[in-house]
Scaffold this active site. Structure first.
Site, mmCIF file in Angstrom:
data_model
loop_
_atom_site.group_PDB
_atom_site.id
_atom_site.type_symbol
_atom_site.label_atom_id
_atom_site.label_comp_id
_atom_site.label_asym_id
_atom_site.label_seq_id
_atom_site.Cartn_x
_atom_site.Cartn_y
_atom_site.Cartn_z
ATOM 1 N N GLY A 1 0.785 -1.228 0.000
ATOM 2 C CA GLY A 1 0.000 0.000 0.000
ATOM 3 C C GLY A 1 0.813 1.271 0.000
ATOM 4 O O GLY A 1 0.295 2.344 0.341
ATOM 5 N N SER A 2 2.077 1.208 -0.406
ATOM 6 C CA SER A 2 2.925 2.401 -0.359
ATOM 7 C C SER A 2 2.444 3.498 -1.299
ATOM 8 O O SER A 2 2.561 4.690 -0.981
ATOM 9 C CB SER A 2 4.378 2.029 -0.689
ATOM 10 O OG SER A 2 4.484 1.451 -1.978
ATOM 11 N N SER B 1 11.338 -2.668 5.615
ATOM 12 C CA SER B 1 10.229 -1.856 6.140
ATOM 13 C C SER B 1 10.534 -0.367 6.048
ATOM 14 O O SER B 1 10.195 0.404 6.934
ATOM 15 C CB SER B 1 9.929 -2.253 7.593
ATOM 16 O OG SER B 1 9.671 -3.621 7.685
ATOM 17 N N THR C 1 7.735 3.644 3.682
ATOM 18 C CA THR C 1 6.909 4.704 4.274
ATOM 19 C C THR C 1 7.792 5.759 4.912
ATOM 20 O O THR C 1 7.553 6.966 4.768
ATOM 21 C CB THR C 1 5.938 4.122 5.314
ATOM 22 O OG1 THR C 1 4.979 3.289 4.657
ATOM 23 C CG2 THR C 1 5.193 5.231 6.053
ATOM 24 N N ALA D 1 5.665 9.189 10.950
ATOM 25 C CA ALA D 1 5.491 7.770 10.608
ATOM 26 C C ALA D 1 6.820 7.029 10.534
ATOM 27 O O ALA D 1 7.880 7.618 10.328
ATOM 28 C CB ALA D 1 4.767 7.643 9.273
ATOM 29 N N GLY E 1 8.106 2.455 9.824
ATOM 30 C CA GLY E 1 7.673 1.232 9.159
ATOM 31 C C GLY E 1 6.891 0.274 10.042
ATOM 32 O O GLY E 1 6.987 0.300 11.261
ATOM 33 N N GLU F 1 7.697 -5.658 8.168
ATOM 34 C CA GLU F 1 8.255 -6.856 8.791
ATOM 35 C C GLU F 1 8.021 -6.947 10.297
ATOM 36 O O GLU F 1 7.848 -8.049 10.830
ATOM 37 C CB GLU F 1 9.753 -6.943 8.480
ATOM 38 C CG GLU F 1 10.021 -7.320 7.038
ATOM 39 C CD GLU F 1 11.232 -6.607 6.467
ATOM 40 O OE1 GLU F 1 12.144 -7.282 5.989
ATOM 41 O OE2 GLU F 1 11.263 -5.358 6.515
#
Length: 331
Positions: free
Chosen positions: A48-49, A87, A90, A281, A283, A286
């Site tokens: 969903g990046s 990860s 984001t 934000a 990650g 993982e």
């Protein structure tokens, strides 16, 4: 006999590549009609990046999410964003698109400050308008773009982000290999059948510190998916190799969890804002997987009073461990 047990697994996880440069770049252009084009090398492999990066740009420029178009992972036109691993996207690409969007909006804010005769530091873009603090003005983003373009000023920006890390000292292993870390704790409830060795995971509560959840529904999906993967690691998924040949290459013999196997998962989002992250934000990819198998293994130990170290904990291994423990007691 069926026995119930509870177990906890806790982890911390470094976001990004270990003690090495892993930058990401992005381009953002605000068009005449107020829509936005984003070019990013970030590959969306289902996490969903693309949606998250679009949300960050929309928030930064003050437009609707539907007005942001993202072109991602096209090596012909997009800048490098590094691997979709560790990860990191984001956090790292999120910062890259945020910085690019800030550059693209600078002429808009400058023109608004000129027209309104208000210091630029007091102005923000939100809901398609220019705001003076918490009060909207009559100026819209679209009309300011038109004014900028009419004067030959492009609303175009580029940005890149490379997290600050420190190489590890080879002598004592000290250093700062990651700019930020993810943290999580999961609790699993299991029921173990002592006759058959079957382990049923009935519930998992998973609390994850994600900095800020840019897209809470996506974060919950990541956590639930990670728990499902961890369930397979704990109980069913095993590559059988003999003489260098994989003996169970099919899904009929390499057993991944199905919807019937996945328990109730209770995702708990902890938002401890990361100062260096885009809007706080970091990650969650993982980290959602890491503590699950440990929590399940600890729950099995709680149920049986026996520690099983060999994953996956198949029924055969569980029965063998129970018999071995009984044999030691009889001795």
């Amino acid at each position: 006999m069926k026995k119930r047990g509870y177990g906890i697994g806790t982890m911390w996880y470094g976001v990004g590549n270990t003690a090495s440069n892993n930058p990401a770049g992005a381009f953002v252009e605000i068009l005449d009609d107020g829509t936005v084009n984003v070019l990013t090398g970030c590959a969306d492999i289902g996490q969903g990046s693309t949606t998250v990066l679009a949300q960050i740009v929309a928030e930064t420029i003050g437009v609707c999410l539907a007005d942001v178009a993202v072109v991602s992972a096209d090596t012909g036109v997009t800048p490098d964003a590094g691997a979709t691993s560790a990860s990191r996207q984001t956090y790292i690409s999120g910062n890259a698109v945020r910085l690019a969007a800030e550059k693209a909006r600078e002429p808009i804010l400058a023109k608004a400050a000129e027209i309104l005769n208000i210091p630029i530091q007091r102005l923000i873009l939100k809901q398609g308008k220019v705001w003076n603090g918490d009060q909207p003005t009559e100026l819209t983003v679209k009309e300011l773009i038109t004014k900028c373009h009419g004067e030959g000023i492009l609303t175009l920006g580029h940005g890149y982000f490379n997290p600050k890390t420190t190489m590890l000292d080879p002598e004592n292993g000290q250093g700062n290999p990651f700019a930020t870390y993810a943290f999580a704790t999961q609790i699993a409830e299991v029921i173990v059948d002592t006759e058959t060795g079957m382990v049923e995971v009935t519930k998992i509560a998973a609390a994850h510190d994600v900095g800020r959840a840019i897209n809470p529904q996506s974060v919950e999906g990541q956590i639930e998916g990670g728990c499902a993967m961890g369930l397979g690691y704990a109980l069913t998924e095993e590559v059988v190799i003999k003489d260098g040949e994989i003996k169970n290459p099919a899904l009929s013999t390499y057993l991944v969890p199905t919807s019937m196997d996945v328990p109730e998962v209770y995702p708990i989002i902890i938002e401890e804002l990361e100062p260096s992250g885009p809007y706080g934000a970091k990650g969650v990819g993982e980290p959602a997987l890491v503590p699950t198998a440990a929590a399940i293994a600890n729950a099995v130990t709680d149920a049986l009073g026996i520690r099983i170290y060999d994953l996956p904990m198949t029924p055969e291994k569980v029965v063998a461990a129970i018999k071995s423990a009984k044999g030691k007691k009889s001795d």
